[in-house]
Design an enzyme around this catalytic site. Sequence first.
Site, short mmCIF file in Angstrom:
data_model
loop_
_atom_site.label_atom_id
_atom_site.label_comp_id
_atom_site.label_asym_id
_atom_site.label_seq_id
_atom_site.Cartn_x
_atom_site.Cartn_y
_atom_site.Cartn_z
N GLU A 113 41.82 6.38 -16.89
CA GLU A 113 42.96 6.15 -17.79
C GLU A 113 43.38 4.69 -17.72
OE1 GLU A 113 46.13 9.16 -17.24
OE2 GLU A 113 44.74 10.11 -15.87
N LYS A 115 45.89 1.69 -17.15
CA LYS A 115 47.10 1.48 -16.34
C LYS A 115 48.07 0.63 -17.18
CE LYS A 115 48.62 0.10 -11.73
NZ LYS A 115 49.69 -0.83 -12.16
N ASP A 117 51.13 -1.46 -18.37
CA ASP A 117 52.00 -2.41 -17.66
C ASP A 117 53.43 -2.21 -18.13
OD1 ASP A 117 52.72 -4.39 -15.95
OD2 ASP A 117 51.99 -6.05 -17.17
N TYR A 222 51.54 10.70 -18.46
CA TYR A 222 50.22 10.76 -17.81
C TYR A 222 50.05 11.87 -16.78
CZ TYR A 222 52.76 7.89 -14.38
OH TYR A 222 53.68 7.40 -13.49
N LYS A 310 42.51 -2.90 -10.22
CA LYS A 310 43.26 -4.02 -10.78
C LYS A 310 42.29 -5.03 -11.38
CE LYS A 310 47.11 -3.89 -10.42
NZ LYS A 310 48.20 -4.16 -9.47
N CYS A 404 63.45 -25.95 13.40
CA CYS A 404 63.83 -25.09 12.27
C CYS A 404 64.54 -25.89 11.19
CB CYS A 404 64.74 -23.96 12.77
SG CYS A 404 65.40 -22.92 11.45
N CYS A 407 68.43 -24.59 11.22
CA CYS A 407 69.38 -24.71 12.34
C CYS A 407 68.96 -25.75 13.37
CB CYS A 407 69.57 -23.36 13.02
SG CYS A 407 68.10 -22.79 13.92
N CYS A 422 61.42 -19.35 14.42
CA CYS A 422 62.70 -19.78 14.98
C CYS A 422 63.27 -18.58 15.74
CB CYS A 422 63.66 -20.21 13.88
SG CYS A 422 65.34 -20.51 14.46
N CYS A 427 70.69 -18.40 13.83
CA CYS A 427 70.16 -19.20 12.72
C CYS A 427 70.72 -18.69 11.40
CB CYS A 427 68.63 -19.12 12.71
SG CYS A 427 67.87 -19.94 11.28
#
Length: 668
Positions: A113, A115, A117, A222, A310, A404, A407, A422, A427
């Site tokens: 079938e 697919k 979107d 479906y 896909k 980081c 921070c 980190c 943070c």
Amino acid sequence: MDKQSALKQVQELHELLNTYNYEYHVLDKPSVPDSEYDRLMQELIKLEEQFPELKTPDSPTQRVGGVTLEAFQKVEHRTPMLSLGNAFNETDLRDFDRRVRQAVGDDVQYVVELKIDGLAVSLRYENGLFVQGATRGDGTTGEDITENLKTIRSIPLRLKRELSFEVRGEAFMPRKSFERLNELRLEQEEEPFANPRNAAAGSIRQLDPKIAAKRNLDIFVYSIADLGGIGVQRHSEALDLLEELGFKTNKERRKCDSIEEVLTAINEIQEKRSTLTYDIDGIVIKVDSLAQQEELGFTAKSPRWAIAYKFPAEEVMTKLLDIELSVGRTGVITPTAILEPVRVAGTTVQRASLHNEDLIREKDIKIGDTVVVKKAGDIIPEVVNVLVDLRTGEEKEFSMPTHCPACESELVRIEGEVALRCINPQCPAQIKEGLIHFVSRNAMNIDGLGERVVEQLFVEGLIKDVADLYRLTRDVLIKLERMGEKSTDNLLQAIEQSKGNSLERLLFGLGIRHVGAKAAKTLAQQFETIENLQKASREELIAINEIGDKMADAVVTYFENPDVQHLIAELKSLGVNTEYKGPKLIKAEDSDSYLAGKTVVLTGKLEQLTRNEAKEGIEALGGKVTGSVSKSTDLVVAGEAAGSKLKKAQELSIEVWDEARLYEELNK
């Protein structure tokens, strides 16, 4: 006109309008001009205005859009709406075929079938009448979008037979409707939608159904969610039945007798993809036999009898302008490519994750490079490779920082991990990301607390941790940008409702390392209260099926933290539920049922119970349900058309029950 005459005329108009609607929107073969349809519709509207008691839920007039909603109500799916596993190439498809044949034998047919979107939805019918429609949501809980779905004219409001069941479909926006909508938005100086899928999703979740009605959405149905009692043996027969009942199914489906035929069908469909009047992003392959589907069963996330192929991702060239760094809720530092805007698979892409420093080195990525970009699975942008031959010498090397970016704490690389992290618990970037995770759909699911609102609240110092969310007041929220009175009231209501969530949502929302949604539910079922979980030892945790060493260590470490203990106490004082509300997990030693401590396998089609009802019933009596028959299996419950699992149980001399015997045990 008297009421009796009006009733007769209304019934005649219903029949005519439903017939014309079906011919136009499902068969694509209109038998009357639009003007005649409009004339009859106006005639029906006038009659219903004159005799309001003759207006019924399945009247054709109900498609124009109902009353504006304040918010969408939550809907628990009777049968979960699971996602499909993915295949990206021929090898993946052949592996799928091999797994199927190993489980059920070589006599397998597939249905191929398209697919679509769009947006997955469920439609529930009672005695042939459309009574509820919902979004997929997290697969277990969706949103009630009944009024918006009624505006899709290819959805029958009344079936040709008085059946009670739930069907699944994909709501989508045809390409012509999408083009018209964007033309209109540009005329009104509004931002156009990026692609038909986004437009469909935005339309189906409009609080004003009249807006959805103007968007000209469509649907392909479906599947039937629960086939018990429907009387079909194959998925292809179920699709034929849906057509007979008045649903619109996709005509491009094909039956295949082998994986070779499946591959041929995929190639043929790919060639005609551009000529379709709607977008597709792949092909779905399903085992046709329902008995074999039952035999194959499910993983925790998806059916073993279906897979989504896909399409290969579209690849385009663009310039990598810069590399930015972000800090995730677990402290991981992620580099992100900032790209010269480029269209990829229907949307404009400006950013793509580079994952970690090792990937940047491996692909030899430099700032200023010309790169090839694609969307993995047509969704997530990624940099495929660098076009080294196009370098000018002005490109710049990129190096990960030592501290980081949020921070300034020194970054560390934990042994066995690729990412820099980190580890500062204060943070601000981690705290903000943790807040966004806490309110997300799979966690506490607080509608209206999107990323933008959370960030605004955090930046302005109105929330510092998740407990502060439950201290927010109307006076604070209404001053925020784009927060009117109604949206403020809806948000406060959503925050209040989230207090009643079952424990597993809270556990997942807290962001304990290595604890996903499924593990959170397992822990909640096992320990029932957060206090019990806080007291649990590493040994007690490891003893639970599905909880490994890393997860057990993470849970113990998390709850040993004094700051966490203080946070839990605060949440409780603010009225947040810390107890499990789902089906209780009864331990074998506490149950006097024959099923207590037994490992049970369900196979074949059940008539009186759904598969979920049977599983929950067995677990409620202290049993455990698994998907495959082995020497450790104690009992097999065989429904109609049971196949190889029943045969294996007989070979191993495992006890076999029919459904009636199970039903009797569950209802003692």
